[in-house]
Design a protein around this motif. Structure first.
Motif, short mmCIF file in Angstrom:
data_model
loop_
_atom_site.label_atom_id
_atom_site.label_comp_id
_atom_site.label_asym_id
_atom_site.label_seq_id
_atom_site.Cartn_x
_atom_site.Cartn_y
_atom_site.Cartn_z
N HIS A 1 11.78 18.05 -15.31
CA HIS A 1 11.34 19.09 -14.38
C HIS A 1 10.41 18.42 -13.38
CE1 HIS A 1 8.99 22.64 -13.03
NE2 HIS A 1 10.20 23.14 -13.02
N ALA A 2 10.97 18.03 -12.25
CA ALA A 2 10.22 17.31 -11.23
C ALA A 2 10.07 18.18 -9.99
CB ALA A 2 10.96 16.02 -10.86
N ALA A 3 9.01 17.94 -9.25
CA ALA A 3 8.79 18.68 -8.00
C ALA A 3 9.86 18.34 -6.97
CB ALA A 3 7.41 18.38 -7.45
N SER A 4 10.41 17.12 -7.06
CA SER A 4 11.43 16.71 -6.10
C SER A 4 12.29 15.61 -6.71
CB SER A 4 10.79 16.19 -4.81
OG SER A 4 10.11 14.96 -5.08
N ARG A 5 13.43 15.39 -6.11
CA ARG A 5 14.30 14.30 -6.54
C ARG A 5 13.59 12.96 -6.32
NH1 ARG A 5 19.93 12.89 -7.22
NH2 ARG A 5 19.77 10.68 -7.77
N ALA A 6 12.84 12.85 -5.24
CA ALA A 6 12.12 11.61 -4.96
C ALA A 6 11.10 11.30 -6.06
CB ALA A 6 11.42 11.70 -3.60
N GLU A 7 10.42 12.32 -6.56
CA GLU A 7 9.46 12.11 -7.65
C GLU A 7 10.19 11.61 -8.90
OE1 GLU A 7 6.11 14.52 -10.27
OE2 GLU A 7 7.75 15.66 -9.35
N LEU A 8 11.32 12.22 -9.21
CA LEU A 8 12.09 11.80 -10.38
C LEU A 8 12.60 10.37 -10.19
CD1 LEU A 8 13.44 12.32 -13.10
CD2 LEU A 8 15.36 13.33 -11.84
N ASP A 9 13.17 10.07 -9.05
CA ASP A 9 13.68 8.72 -8.79
C ASP A 9 12.58 7.67 -8.93
OD1 ASP A 9 16.24 9.68 -8.37
OD2 ASP A 9 16.08 9.63 -6.18
N ALA A 10 11.39 7.98 -8.45
CA ALA A 10 10.27 7.03 -8.56
C ALA A 10 9.93 6.79 -10.02
CB ALA A 10 9.06 7.55 -7.80
N ALA A 11 9.92 7.84 -10.81
CA ALA A 11 9.62 7.69 -12.24
C ALA A 11 10.71 6.88 -12.93
CB ALA A 11 9.47 9.06 -12.89
N LEU A 12 11.96 7.15 -12.62
CA LEU A 12 13.06 6.42 -13.26
C LEU A 12 13.01 4.94 -12.94
CD1 LEU A 12 16.01 8.95 -12.76
CD2 LEU A 12 14.70 8.50 -14.87
N ARG A 13 12.57 4.58 -11.75
CA ARG A 13 12.44 3.17 -11.39
C ARG A 13 11.43 2.44 -12.29
NH1 ARG A 13 13.18 5.20 -6.17
NH2 ARG A 13 10.94 5.33 -5.78
N ASP A 14 10.48 3.19 -12.84
CA ASP A 14 9.46 2.59 -13.71
C ASP A 14 9.90 2.47 -15.16
OD1 ASP A 14 7.67 2.27 -11.64
OD2 ASP A 14 6.64 4.17 -12.00
N ASP A 15 11.04 3.06 -15.51
CA ASP A 15 11.54 2.96 -16.89
C ASP A 15 11.82 1.49 -17.19
OD1 ASP A 15 12.88 3.09 -19.32
OD2 ASP A 15 14.44 4.44 -18.61
N PRO A 16 11.30 0.98 -18.31
CA PRO A 16 11.59 -0.41 -18.66
C PRO A 16 13.08 -0.75 -18.73
CG PRO A 16 9.77 0.38 -19.97
CD PRO A 16 10.32 1.57 -19.22
N PHE A 17 13.92 0.21 -19.12
CA PHE A 17 15.36 -0.03 -19.11
C PHE A 17 15.83 -0.33 -17.68
CE2 PHE A 17 16.52 2.76 -23.06
CZ PHE A 17 16.06 1.77 -23.90
N ALA A 18 15.34 0.43 -16.71
CA ALA A 18 15.73 0.21 -15.31
C ALA A 18 15.19 -1.12 -14.81
CB ALA A 18 15.23 1.35 -14.44
N GLN A 19 13.93 -1.41 -15.10
CA GLN A 19 13.32 -2.64 -14.61
C GLN A 19 14.01 -3.88 -15.16
OE1 GLN A 19 9.12 -2.12 -15.44
NE2 GLN A 19 8.85 -1.02 -13.52
N ALA A 20 14.55 -3.78 -16.38
CA ALA A 20 15.25 -4.93 -16.97
C ALA A 20 16.74 -4.92 -16.67
CB ALA A 20 15.02 -4.92 -18.49
N GLY A 21 17.22 -3.92 -15.92
CA GLY A 21 18.63 -3.85 -15.58
C GLY A 21 19.52 -3.53 -16.77
N LEU A 22 19.00 -2.72 -17.72
CA LEU A 22 19.73 -2.42 -18.95
C LEU A 22 20.48 -1.10 -18.93
CD1 LEU A 22 17.01 -3.49 -21.54
CD2 LEU A 22 18.90 -4.86 -20.61
N ALA A 23 20.27 -0.28 -17.89
CA ALA A 23 20.90 1.03 -17.86
C ALA A 23 21.12 1.47 -16.42
CB ALA A 23 20.04 2.07 -18.58
N THR A 24 22.13 2.32 -16.25
CA THR A 24 22.33 3.03 -14.98
C THR A 24 21.97 4.49 -15.22
OG1 THR A 24 24.66 3.46 -15.45
CG2 THR A 24 24.13 1.45 -14.20
N TYR A 25 21.66 5.20 -14.14
CA TYR A 25 21.20 6.57 -14.23
C TYR A 25 22.04 7.45 -13.31
CZ TYR A 25 17.14 4.20 -16.17
OH TYR A 25 16.32 3.41 -16.94
N ALA A 26 22.56 8.54 -13.86
CA ALA A 26 23.24 9.55 -13.06
C ALA A 26 22.38 10.81 -13.14
CB ALA A 26 24.63 9.81 -13.60
N VAL A 27 22.00 11.33 -11.98
CA VAL A 27 21.10 12.48 -11.93
C VAL A 27 21.86 13.68 -11.39
CG1 VAL A 27 18.97 13.39 -10.92
CG2 VAL A 27 19.11 10.97 -11.55
N THR A 28 21.75 14.79 -12.12
CA THR A 28 22.35 16.05 -11.69
C THR A 28 21.24 17.10 -11.60
OG1 THR A 28 24.40 15.53 -12.85
CG2 THR A 28 24.04 17.84 -12.25
#
Length: 96
Positions: free
Chosen positions: A52-79
């Protein structure tokens, strides 16, 4: 509200090595009110996050900080979705 589907792009051995850091990141997101629910998919090829994010941009910023994302271990599909009907226990999350 958003449904995020993570798909692993690395072997489970690498995922498991980053799992403690990913869980710590999730705890931070729960504490700030961004995440409402999370868990692994079955078969274990990724996970699902309900956010539950105020905006898609807020969610995207948080997802970029996920260690899985930072290590290139996962892709993310957002609906994005608007919950117009819920169980009574989830009534606080209904859109008006």
């Amino acid at each position: 509200m958003y449904i995020v589907t993570l798909t692993y792009t690395a072997p489970l051995e690498r995922i498991d090595a980053y799992l403690p850091a990913h869980r710590a990141w999730l705890e931070e997101q729960y504490a700030r009110g961004l995440m409402l629910m999370s868990g692994r998919k079955e078969p274990r090829d990724g996970g699902i996050l309900i956010a539950h994010a105020a905006s898609r941009a807020e969610l995207d910023a948080a997802l970029r900080d996920d260690p899985f994302a930072q290590a290139g271990l996962a892709t993310y599909a957002v609906t994005e979705f608007i919950p117009t009907m819920t169980a009574e226990a989830l009534a606080a999350w209904r859109a008006e």
